[in-house]
Design a protein around this motif. Structure first.
Motif: not given
Lengths: 243, 474
Positions: A48, A51, A53, A75-76, A79-80, A84, A86, A104, A107-108, A152-153, A156, B377-381, B385
Motif C-alpha cells: 500500500r 501507491n 495509500l 500522486i493521483n 495512481r492511474m 490495485m 483489494f 474511472a 472521468k479520468l 476495473r483496475a 485504467m 483513490r487507487s484508480l486515480g480519483f 472526486r
C-alpha cells in the motif's frame, strides 16, 4: 520500474508501532513479484506504500524515475498507472459492473462513453464475465467480484498491478478462477506485485518471491530458491508451518 | 419475513390505538358539550334583570347605547337570562334568543345588527334601489314585524353607529352610503372600507384605518348573516350536530371578500410547502458541504480553518432556539436589508436544518466502507472526486431515512414562521380563529393538514428507499 529506498512506516501518534523497518527493493518492468510472509510482517503495508495509500514515514519510492513520495508529485496521476486489487474487492455497490469499469476511464482518461464501454466489454470477456455487464456487485459471487475488480483496475491501462491478498476472502472453490485470470495477466507481460498466501501460484507465476517478516524483506529469490532451499531460518519456519 | 409480519401487526395495533383515541376524544367533546349545556342555570326574572343591568352597567357607553335602545325603544320583554359560562349570557326575549357575549366587539356587532336589521337580501327583493327615506321606513317596518308584541316603533330610527367618547361627536351614515348599501351591497362594503372621510354633522371627518369606528362601520355592513331564527329546540345531540355544522360553515365556508375562509389554509399551505422545500434544499446543500469538510478534516487533517468554522456554525445553530434564530435573522439582518419574510424564513430554516443534516450526512459518510475510498483513490480519483462519485451517493442512500425525518421535522418547525409574518399554514388557521373566535376547528384543521403532509411524505420516502435499494446490497 519501481525502486524503494530505505522505506519506513510507523503507526500510532508517537510512531510506537513500527511496521516497516527499512526496505530497499527494486522491481523491474515485467517482473512478477510475489510477497509472502507471516501476518503482521508488513506485506500489505509495503504494497500500500507503493501507491501511497499508506503514507511512508521515511524513505523514497521511485516509479519510472519519478519520486512518488515527494510532496510535489501528483500522486493521483501516478495512481492511474498503478492498478490495485483489494482483498475485499471494494467494488462500487451502487453502480453496475459496466459502470464500475467505465467510471474511472470516462472521468479520468476522458474516454467517451462508447469507447469506455467497448473496452470494458473486452476486459469482461478476458475475465470471463461478459454476461454480467449489467449486474450489480451484490448479484455476483466473491470470485466474480474479484475478477470484476481486476478488470476495473485494468480499465485504467495500468503499467503495474498491485494485488493485496486477492484470494484471501474467497471460498476455496472460487480461488482458482481468480488465479487463472491473474496468470493470464502475467502471461501477457504485466508487471505485478502480489501479496498472497497461494504458494502454488507463487511457484508457478512468480519471477521472484519476497519473504517479509518483522518489517523487513528477510529473503528474496526465485521461487525455486525460496521454496526448495530457503536460507533464512524464519523462512524455513514459515514454509514448514504452511506446507 | 417474520419480523415484517410482526411490524405489520404492531402497525395495526398502533393504528387501532390512534383510532380509539380519536373516538374517545370525539366522545369527550360530545359529553363535555352536553354537560356544559346542562349546567347552565335557570334564573328568575328578577335575577335576570339584575344581571342584565349589571352587564349593561359594565358595558362601555357605545354598547350600552344599543342595549338601552333595544330595551327602551323596542320594549323587548326579557323572559329569562341564562348564564352558560363566564363569558356568555343568553338573553331569552319574547321573539328570539340572543347571545350577549361579554366580549366587547362581539356584543357590539349583535346589537348593531339587531338595531339596524340590515338584512339586505330580503330588502333587496322588495326594494332593489331605494332612497334613504324608504330605507328608513323599511327598517322600521322590519323591526315592527319582528317585534310585533313590543308594539309599534314610533321614534325615528337614527342610523347611529358610534358615539365616540373622546371627541364627543356622533357618526352618522350618509344617505349615499345607505343608497349604495341597498343598491349594491358589496359595493357598499367596499365603499365604506375604502372611505377615508365621513360627513359628521355637516363636517368632513377623516377616518384612519386603525381607529375602531371604521371597523365598526364595516362590520355593521357585513353582518348580513345575522341569525334571527327561532331558538333551536331540538334534542341536545341534534343541537350539537347542528352547532358543529354551523361552526364548520362559519369557520371554513363563509366568505370574506368573496373568498371562502378555508382559502386561508390553502394559501398558507402553499407557503408552508414553499418554505419547507426551499429550506430543505438549502439545508441539504449546506449539510453536505459541512459534512464533507468535517470528514475531510477528520481523516486527512486538511481544511483546519474550514472545520473550525463548521464547528462554530454547528454549535450556534444547534445551541440556540430556532425561533430566536428566526427573529434575529429576520429583524436584525434581513429586514433592514429589505428582504421579505418568506425569503428570510427560507434562509433561516435552511441554515438551521443544514446543521442537523450535516451531522446526519457525516454519519452516513462514516458508515461507508473505508475500502470504497481506497478503491477510488487507487484508480486515480482525487479525494474530493472519490467523495463525490463514490462515497456520497452511498452515504446519501444510507441516510435517506434520517433525511426524511429531518424533512418532516422541518415541515413542522416551519410553523413558527408566522412570528415574522409568513402567511403559512399556521397563520392561516390563526387568521380564521381571529375572525370567528373559535379555536377548535381552525386549529385542529391545520393540525390535520400537517399530519396528512407528514404521513404522505413518509410514504413517498418509503417508496423512494425501496427503489434505491433495488440492485444494491452489500
Amino acid at each position: 520500474m519501481i525502486t524503494v529506498k530505505g522505506l519506513y512506516k510507523e503507526f500510532g501518534d508517537k510512531g510506537e508501532i513500527k511496521v516497516l523497518k527499512g526496505i530497499d527493493e527494486h522491481i523491474e518492468k515485467g517482473e512478477k513479484i510475489v510477497i509472502i510472509g507471516p501476518s503482521g510482517g508488513g506485506k500489505s503495508t509495503f504494497l500500500r506504500c507503493l501507491n501511497r495509500l499508506e503514507e511512508p514515514t521515511d524513505g523514497q519510492i521511485l516509479f519510472k524515475n519519478e519520486c512518488i513520495t515527494d510532496k510535489k508529485c501528483d500522486i493521483n496521476k501516478l495512481r492511474m498507472k498503478m492498478g490495485m486489487v483489494f482483498q475485499h474487492f471494494n467494488l462500487f455497490p451502487h453502480k453496475s459492473v459496466m459502470e464500475n469499469l467505465t467510471l474511472a476511464p470516462i472521468k479520468l482518461l476522458k474516454m467517451d462513453k462508447a469507447e469506455a464501454e467497448k473496452q470494458a466489454m473486452e476486459l469482461l470477456e478476458m475475465v470471463g464475465l461478459a454476461d454480467k455487464a449489467n449486474a450489480y456487485p451484490s448479484q455476483l459471487s466473491g470470485g466474480q467480484k474479484q475478477r470484476v475488480a481486476i478488470a476495473r483496475a485494468l480499465a485504467m491501462k495500468p503499467e503495474v498491478m498491485l494485488f493485496d491478498e486477492p484470494t484471501s476472502a474467497l471460498d476455496p472453490e472460487l480461488v482458482g478462477e481468480v488465479l487463472s485470470v491473474m496468470k493470464k495477466l502475467a502471461d501477457e507481460g504485466m508487471t505485478m506485485v502480489c501479496v498472497t498466501h497461494e504458494m502454488g501460484f507463487a511457484k508457478e507465476v512468480a519471477t521472484r518471491v519476497l519473504f517479509m517478516c518483522d518489517g523487513v524483506i528477510a529473503e528474496s529469490g526465485t521461487p525455486e530458491e525460496i521454496f526448495t532451499n530457503p536460507q533464512n531460518p524464519r523462512t524455513k519456519q514459515f514454509l514448514q508451518s504452511i506446507l | 419475513m417474520n419480523n415484517k409480519k410482526k411490524l405489520i401487526t404492531t402497525k395495526r395495533v398502533f393504528l387501532a390505538c390512534l383510532l380509539l383515541a380519536a373516538v374517545a376524544f370525539a366522545l369527550y367533546v360530545v359529553i363535555a358539550q352536553s354537560l356544559a349545556s346542562k349546567t347552565s342555570r335557570e334564573l328568575t326574572a328578577e335575577q335576570a334583570q339584575s344581571i342584565v343591568n349589571e352587564r349593561l352597567a359594565l358595558l362601555p357607553k357605545v354598547q350600552a347605547d344599543a342595549a338601552v335602545y333595544l330595551t327602551n325603544n323596542m320594549s323587548v320583554e326579557v323572559k329569562s337570562v341564562t348564564q352558560s359560562d363566564d363569558r356568555s349570557l343568553v338573553l331569552d326575549c319574547d321573539v328570539a334568543t340572543y347571545d350577549l357575549y361579554g366580549t366587547v366587539e362581539e356584543n357590539l356587532d349583535k346589537y348593531l345588527a339587531l338595531a339596524y336589521k340590515i338584512d339586505h337580501e330580503r330588502i333587496e327583493k322588495k326594494l332593489p334601489k331605494a332612497n334613504s327615506t324608504i330605507i328608513r321606513q323599511n327598517i322600521k317596518d322590519e323591526f315592527n314585524k319582528d317585534f310585533e308584541k313590543a308594539g309599534k316603533v314610533e321614534k325615528s330610527l337614527e342610523l347611529k353607529i358610534y358615539e365616540v367618547e373622546e371627541n364627543d361627536f356622533q357618526l352618522y351614515l350618509s344617505d349615499e352610503v345607505i343608497d349604495a348599501l341597498y343598491g349594491d351591497y358589496k359595493k357598499a362594503v367596499a365603499l365604506v372600507k375604502d372611505a377615508q372621510y365621513c360627513t359628521i354633522d355637516g363636517q368632513q371627518v377623516q377616518i384612519s384605518n386603525n381607529i375602531p369606528y371604521k371597523n365598526g362601520i364595516v362590520e355593521c355592513f357585513t353582518l348580513n348573516n345575522y341569525d334571527s331564527k327561532k331558538p333551536d329546540t331540538s334534542i341536545p345531540a341534534v343541537k350539537w350536530l347542528n352547532s358543529v355544522k354551523n361552526e364548520f360553515i362559519r369557520n371554513f365556508l363563509d366568505k370574506d371578500n368573496g373568498r371562502p375562509r378555508y382559502m386561508y389554509i390553502v394559501d398558507g399551505l402553499k407557503n408552508t410547502i414553499l418554505v419547507t422545500l426551499s429550506s430543505l434544499l438549502i439545508g441539504i446543500v449546506i449539510g453536505f458541504i459541512v459534512a464533507v469538510i468535517r470528514v475531510t478534516n477528520d481523516s486527512t487533517g486538511a481544511l483546519d480553518f474550514g472545520a473550525w468554522i463548521c464547528k462554530l456554525y454547528l454549535s450556534v445553530m444547534r445551541g440556540t432556539p430556532l425561533m430566536i434564530q428566526l427573529l434575529i435573522i429576520y429583524f436584525v439582518f434581513l429586514l433592514p436589508a429589505g428582504v421579505g419574510s418568506i425569503p428570510s424564513a427560507i434562509v433561516c430554516f435552511g441554515l438551521n436544518s443544514g446543521a442537523y443534516v450535516s451531522e446526519i450526512v457525516r454519519g452516513g459518510i462514516m458508515s461507508v466502507d473505508k475500502g470504497q475510498m481506497e478503491a477510488g483513490r487507487s484508480l486515480g480519483f482525487t479525494y474530493m472526486r472519490t467523495m463525490y462519485h463514490i462515497v456520497l451517493p452511498q452515504a446519501f442512500k444510507a441516510v435517506l431515512p434520517s433525511l426524511a425525518n429531518e424533512f418532516i421535522t422541518l415541515l413542522k418547525e416551519t410553523s413558527v414562521a408566522f412570528y415574522i409574518g409568513v402567511a403559512d399554514l399556521t397563520l392561516g388557521g390563526l387568521k380564521i380563529r381571529s375572525i370567528t373566535y373559535s379555536s377548535f376547528m381552525p386549529l385542529v384543521a391545520i393540525a390535520i393538514v400537517y399530519l396528512i403532509l407528514v404521513l404522505g411524505l413518509s410514504k413517498l420516502v418509503e417508496l423512494l428507499e425501496r427503489r434505491l435499494r433495488k440492485g444494491d446490497n452489500r
